[in-house]
Design a protein around this motif. Structure first.
Motif, PDB file in Angstrom:
ATOM      1  N   ALA A 145       0.836  -1.205   0.000  1.00 51.39           N
ATOM      2  CA  ALA A 145       0.000   0.000   0.000  1.00 51.39           C
ATOM      3  C   ALA A 145       0.870   1.254   0.000  1.00 51.39           C
ATOM      4  O   ALA A 145       0.568   2.242  -0.688  1.00 51.39           O
ATOM      5  N   PHE A 146       1.956   1.228   0.739  1.00 48.87           N
ATOM      6  CA  PHE A 146       2.863   2.374   0.786  1.00 48.87           C
ATOM      7  C   PHE A 146       3.462   2.649  -0.595  1.00 48.87           C
ATOM      8  O   PHE A 146       3.528   3.795  -1.047  1.00 48.87           O
ATOM      9  N   LEU A 147       3.882   1.590  -1.275  1.00 48.62           N
ATOM     10  CA  LEU A 147       4.442   1.768  -2.618  1.00 48.62           C
ATOM     11  C   LEU A 147       3.384   2.298  -3.580  1.00 48.62           C
ATOM     12  O   LEU A 147       3.693   3.111  -4.464  1.00 48.62           O
ATOM     13  N   ALA A 148       2.135   1.844  -3.423  1.00 51.19           N
ATOM     14  CA  ALA A 148       1.059   2.360  -4.277  1.00 51.19           C
ATOM     15  C   ALA A 148       0.837   3.847  -4.034  1.00 51.19           C
ATOM     16  O   ALA A 148       0.618   4.623  -4.982  1.00 51.19           O
ATOM     17  N   VAL A 149       0.915   4.280  -2.778  1.00 48.72           N
ATOM     18  CA  VAL A 149       0.763   5.703  -2.457  1.00 48.72           C
ATOM     19  C   VAL A 149       1.915   6.502  -3.054  1.00 48.72           C
ATOM     20  O   VAL A 149       1.723   7.609  -3.573  1.00 48.72           O
ATOM     21  N   VAL A 150       3.129   5.945  -3.010  1.00 54.41           N
ATOM     22  CA  VAL A 150       4.287   6.622  -3.608  1.00 54.41           C
ATOM     23  C   VAL A 150       4.056   6.840  -5.103  1.00 54.41           C
ATOM     24  O   VAL A 150       4.210   7.956  -5.625  1.00 54.41           O
ATOM     25  N   GLY A 151       3.698   5.780  -5.824  1.00 56.54           N
ATOM     26  CA  GLY A 151       3.479   5.899  -7.264  1.00 56.54           C
ATOM     27  C   GLY A 151       2.360   6.853  -7.614  1.00 56.54           C
ATOM     28  O   GLY A 151       2.495   7.697  -8.508  1.00 56.54           O
ATOM     29  N   ALA A 152       1.232   6.739  -6.893  1.00 53.90           N
ATOM     30  CA  ALA A 152       0.095   7.615  -7.175  1.00 53.90           C
ATOM     31  C   ALA A 152       0.421   9.063  -6.839  1.00 53.90           C
ATOM     32  O   ALA A 152       0.015   9.991  -7.559  1.00 53.90           O
ATOM     33  N   GLY A 153       1.176   9.273  -5.753  1.00 52.74           N
ATOM     34  CA  GLY A 153       1.513  10.638  -5.357  1.00 52.74           C
ATOM     35  C   GLY A 153       2.389  11.339  -6.380  1.00 52.74           C
ATOM     36  O   GLY A 153       2.197  12.524  -6.659  1.00 52.74           O
ATOM     37  N   VAL A 154       3.338  10.623  -6.958  1.00 58.15           N
ATOM     38  CA  VAL A 154       4.193  11.222  -7.983  1.00 58.15           C
ATOM     39  C   VAL A 154       3.416  11.403  -9.282  1.00 58.15           C
ATOM     40  O   VAL A 154       3.525  12.433  -9.957  1.00 58.15           O
ATOM     41  N   TYR A 155       2.609  10.419  -9.652  1.00 61.97           N
ATOM     42  CA  TYR A 155       1.841  10.512 -10.893  1.00 61.97           C
ATOM     43  C   TYR A 155       0.865  11.695 -10.856  1.00 61.97           C
ATOM     44  O   TYR A 155       0.588  12.318 -11.891  1.00 61.97           O
ATOM     45  N   ALA A 156       0.368  12.027  -9.652  1.00 61.16           N
ATOM     46  CA  ALA A 156      -0.606  13.120  -9.526  1.00 61.16           C
ATOM     47  C   ALA A 156      -0.028  14.461  -9.928  1.00 61.16           C
ATOM     48  O   ALA A 156      -0.777  15.415 -10.164  1.00 61.16           O
ATOM     49  N   ARG A 157       1.294  14.566 -10.052  1.00 61.50           N
ATOM     50  CA  ARG A 157       1.897  15.846 -10.442  1.00 61.50           C
ATOM     51  C   ARG A 157       1.523  16.251 -11.859  1.00 61.50           C
ATOM     52  O   ARG A 157       1.699  17.414 -12.231  1.00 61.50           O
ATOM     53  N   ARG A 158       1.024  15.328 -12.636  1.00 60.36           N
ATOM     54  CA  ARG A 158       0.611  15.684 -13.990  1.00 60.36           C
ATOM     55  C   ARG A 158      -0.530  16.693 -13.970  1.00 60.36           C
ATOM     56  O   ARG A 158      -0.778  17.374 -14.974  1.00 60.36           O
ATOM     57  N   TRP A 159      -1.245  16.810 -12.860  1.00 61.63           N
ATOM     58  CA  TRP A 159      -2.348  17.768 -12.744  1.00 61.63           C
ATOM     59  C   TRP A 159      -1.913  19.068 -12.094  1.00 61.63           C
ATOM     60  O   TRP A 159      -2.745  19.821 -11.577  1.00 61.63           O
ATOM     61  N   GLY A 160      -0.638  19.370 -12.125  1.00 60.24           N
ATOM     62  CA  GLY A 160      -0.156  20.671 -11.699  1.00 60.24           C
ATOM     63  C   GLY A 160       0.010  20.802 -10.196  1.00 60.24           C
ATOM     64  O   GLY A 160       0.111  19.811  -9.463  1.00 60.24           O
ATOM     65  N   PRO A 161       0.048  22.045  -9.704  1.00 60.10           N
ATOM     66  CA  PRO A 161       0.303  22.283  -8.278  1.00 60.10           C
ATOM     67  C   PRO A 161      -0.687  21.575  -7.356  1.00 60.10           C
ATOM     68  O   PRO A 161      -0.299  21.092  -6.295  1.00 60.10           O
ATOM     69  N   ARG A 162      -1.953  21.504  -7.750  1.00 62.32           N
ATOM     70  CA  ARG A 162      -2.932  20.838  -6.873  1.00 62.32           C
ATOM     71  C   ARG A 162      -2.650  19.344  -6.777  1.00 62.32           C
ATOM     72  O   ARG A 162      -2.679  18.771  -5.683  1.00 62.32           O
ATOM     73  N   GLY A 163      -2.372  18.709  -7.904  1.00 62.75           N
ATOM     74  CA  GLY A 163      -2.040  17.293  -7.857  1.00 62.75           C
ATOM     75  C   GLY A 163      -0.786  17.043  -7.041  1.00 62.75           C
ATOM     76  O   GLY A 163      -0.705  16.065  -6.281  1.00 62.75           O
ATOM     77  N   HIS A 164       0.196  17.929  -7.184  1.00 65.91           N
ATOM     78  CA  HIS A 164       1.432  17.794  -6.409  1.00 65.91           C
ATOM     79  C   HIS A 164       1.140  17.892  -4.916  1.00 65.91           C
ATOM     80  O   HIS A 164       1.626  17.072  -4.117  1.00 65.91           O
TER      81      HIS A 164
END
Length: 506
Positions: free
Chosen positions: A96-115
């Motif tokens: 689950a921790f690794l999934a959060v890591v991947g999703a958290g970095v991928y969310a940067r594609r949506w700009g400052p809010r995703g970051h």
């Protein structure tokens, strides 16, 4: 490093206000949690939630910042529930921790809010490991997060919203791409792979503090876009941790968790984190390390052995990040740098065109927003080029070339600012020489961005008229840029597509 912090300019005292407001916001959040009857664990959770709400939310408008702040609990609370619920199931917890890591970095594609939301999700999971949170503690932790985010929002948007008097920040959009060509997608894969290595290595070092290694990997990937940026950031993280541990041995350990002096030290650390973040990642990590040491002192577990373990875990995390960026879908420094340089040059083109239109009498032409955009793009160029001019770069020729490019781009920006200032004068007029000079500037930018090899115009002298003086200065800077930006064959120095897979393009 000392000079960057103590001599770095602070226009409008922005960093000072940013840091002072953070101390106020975090302090209010902790007092509210303690006033609500929360335990020390709840107060620490609330303080960290408030710190993240004040630090990570960076939307260009105040309204956008308020929306992102309101969304933080919607992301953090479910992650906190998962982290606490899987506390006794190590394999599921790690996945689950690794999934959060991947999703958290991928969310940067949506700009400052995703970051911001990605960072908050990761840190919520991290804090749950830091405090060894269990399902029985969830009601208190939920309340602490909600109260703290609300307190931080009240300070940021009510008590001290200095951003309302500032123009909205210009945030350059990342280069358009799809699939694995998108930097955020590649970095999500890299960060997950690096975190997996760090997780295993961290658990071999310590079954209790393994999450430090994962945290080190995660933060090394934050605000980076290339292999070189990530490697340099990893070096700075380790250096800041080493200095912070040394300072902790002198300051935090002797306090033995005494509440009042430790609270003062925590306030100093929060101020230091916010004040130095924009100018030195090494200094920021020094304060982050000292803050962690202070919190462990409050929890009664701070020892010199724990500090040595933190250094080892940080090294494991940095190694995981380095291996990931070197061998997993690498994004080269030159490819990233080239993309930002091309965008900066096109912005120079747009600034010149808008200024020329303004001088020609257009009532709608306004080059000022373009100048603000150019400043942001040059900031991204400097960040991207930083690995090439770093003292650890073993290739002097590349270092000299990168410094030459930065100096000439700064010359371009200075001439553009002067041109726009003159164009704002209602008495400034347009003539044929101005039109010809503007056309030559636009032609020079088009030649540089397209990689064409024709010689560029280099005016011999600057005329007396301010407008033409700035335009001719801009022409000279662009002509000088042709040499370092073009390869010996006459093409561009770097081609993003060609360099994407080259192992030597650091």
């Amino acid at each position: 490093m000392l000079k960057r912090v103590f001599v770095a300019p602070d226009p409008g005292r922005g960093r000072l206000r940013f840091a002072a407001r953070a101390v106020l916001g975090v302090g209010v959040a902790v007092l509210v949690c303690l006033g609500a009857g929360h335990s020390l664990v709840g107060a620490v959770t609330g303080g960290l939630a408030a710190l993240l709400a004040l630090f990570t939310v960076a939307d260009p408008t105040v309204r956008g910042q308020a929306v992102t702040t309101a969304l933080l609990p919607a992301v953090g609370l479910p992650v906190l529930a998962v982290a606490a619920g899987l506390h006794e199931v190590p394999v599921a917890r790690d996945l689950a921790f690794l999934a959060v890591v991947g999703a958290g970095v991928y969310a940067r594609r949506w700009g400052p809010r995703g970051h911001s939301l990605g960072v908050f999700a990761f840190m919520t999971f991290f804090v749950a490991q830091f405090l060894h949170a269990t399902p029985a503690q969830l009601p208190e932790l939920y309340a602490a997060v909600l109260l703290s985010v609300l307190s931080a929002a009240a300070v940021r948007f009510g008590v001290w919203c200095y951003e309302r008097r500032l123009p909205p920040a210009v945030v350059p959009a990342p280069p358009a791409a799809t699939g694995l060509a998108r930097v955020t997608t590649r970095q999500a894969v890299q960060a997950t792979a690096g975190a997996a290595f760090a997780l295993v290595a961290g658990q071999l070092l310590s079954g209790q503090r393994w999450y430090w290694a994962v945290g080190a990997t995660w933060w090394i990937f934050v605000n980076t876009a290339s292999r070189g940026e990530t490697l340099v950031r990893g070096f700075r993280r380790v250096l800041g941790t080493v200095i912070g541990i040394g300072l902790g041995l002198l300051v935090a350990v002797p306090l033995h968790g005494a509440p009042v002096p430790t609270a003062v030290l925590v306030a100093v650390c929060v101020f230091g984190i916010f004040y130095t973040a924009a100018v030195s990642y090494t200094w920021m990590m020094l304060w982050v390390t000292l803050l962690a040491e202070s919190l462990y002192g409050l929890l009664g577990v701070l020892t010199p052995g724990l500090l040595a373990l933190r250094l080892a875990e940080t090294g494991a995390g940095a190694l995981g990040a380095a291996l990931a960026v070197l061998f997993v879908l690498p994004v080269t420094t030159h490819a990233t740098t080239d993309a930002w340089i091309q965008r900066a040059l096109r912005c120079v083109h747009a600034c010149t065109a808008e200024a020329a239109a303004r001088l020609a009498g257009s009532a709608t032409a306004d080059p000022a927003p373009r100048v603000a955009e150019l400043e942001q793009l040059l900031g991204r160029v400097r960040l991207s080029v930083a690995p090439l001019v770093h003292p650890l770069n073993p290739v002097p020729a590349r270092k000299a070339r990168a410094r030459r490019v930065l100096a000439l781009l700064d010359d371009c920006a200075r001439e553009v600012r002067g041109l726009v200032a003159v164009a704002a004068d209602p008495e400034a007029s347009h003539d044929a020489r101005l039109a010809a000079a503007c056309w030559r500037v636009e032609h020079a930018v088009e030649a540089l961005t397209a990689g064409r090899g024709e010689p560029l115009h280099r005016p011999a002298e600057s005329p007396v008229e301010p407008v033409l003086a700035h335009l001719h200065g801009l022409e000279r800077a662009l002509a000088a840029l042709a040499e370092p930006l073009r390869a010996p064959s006459g093409g561009r120095l770097v081609e993003a597509e060609a360099l994407a897979g080259r192992p030597d393009a650091f």
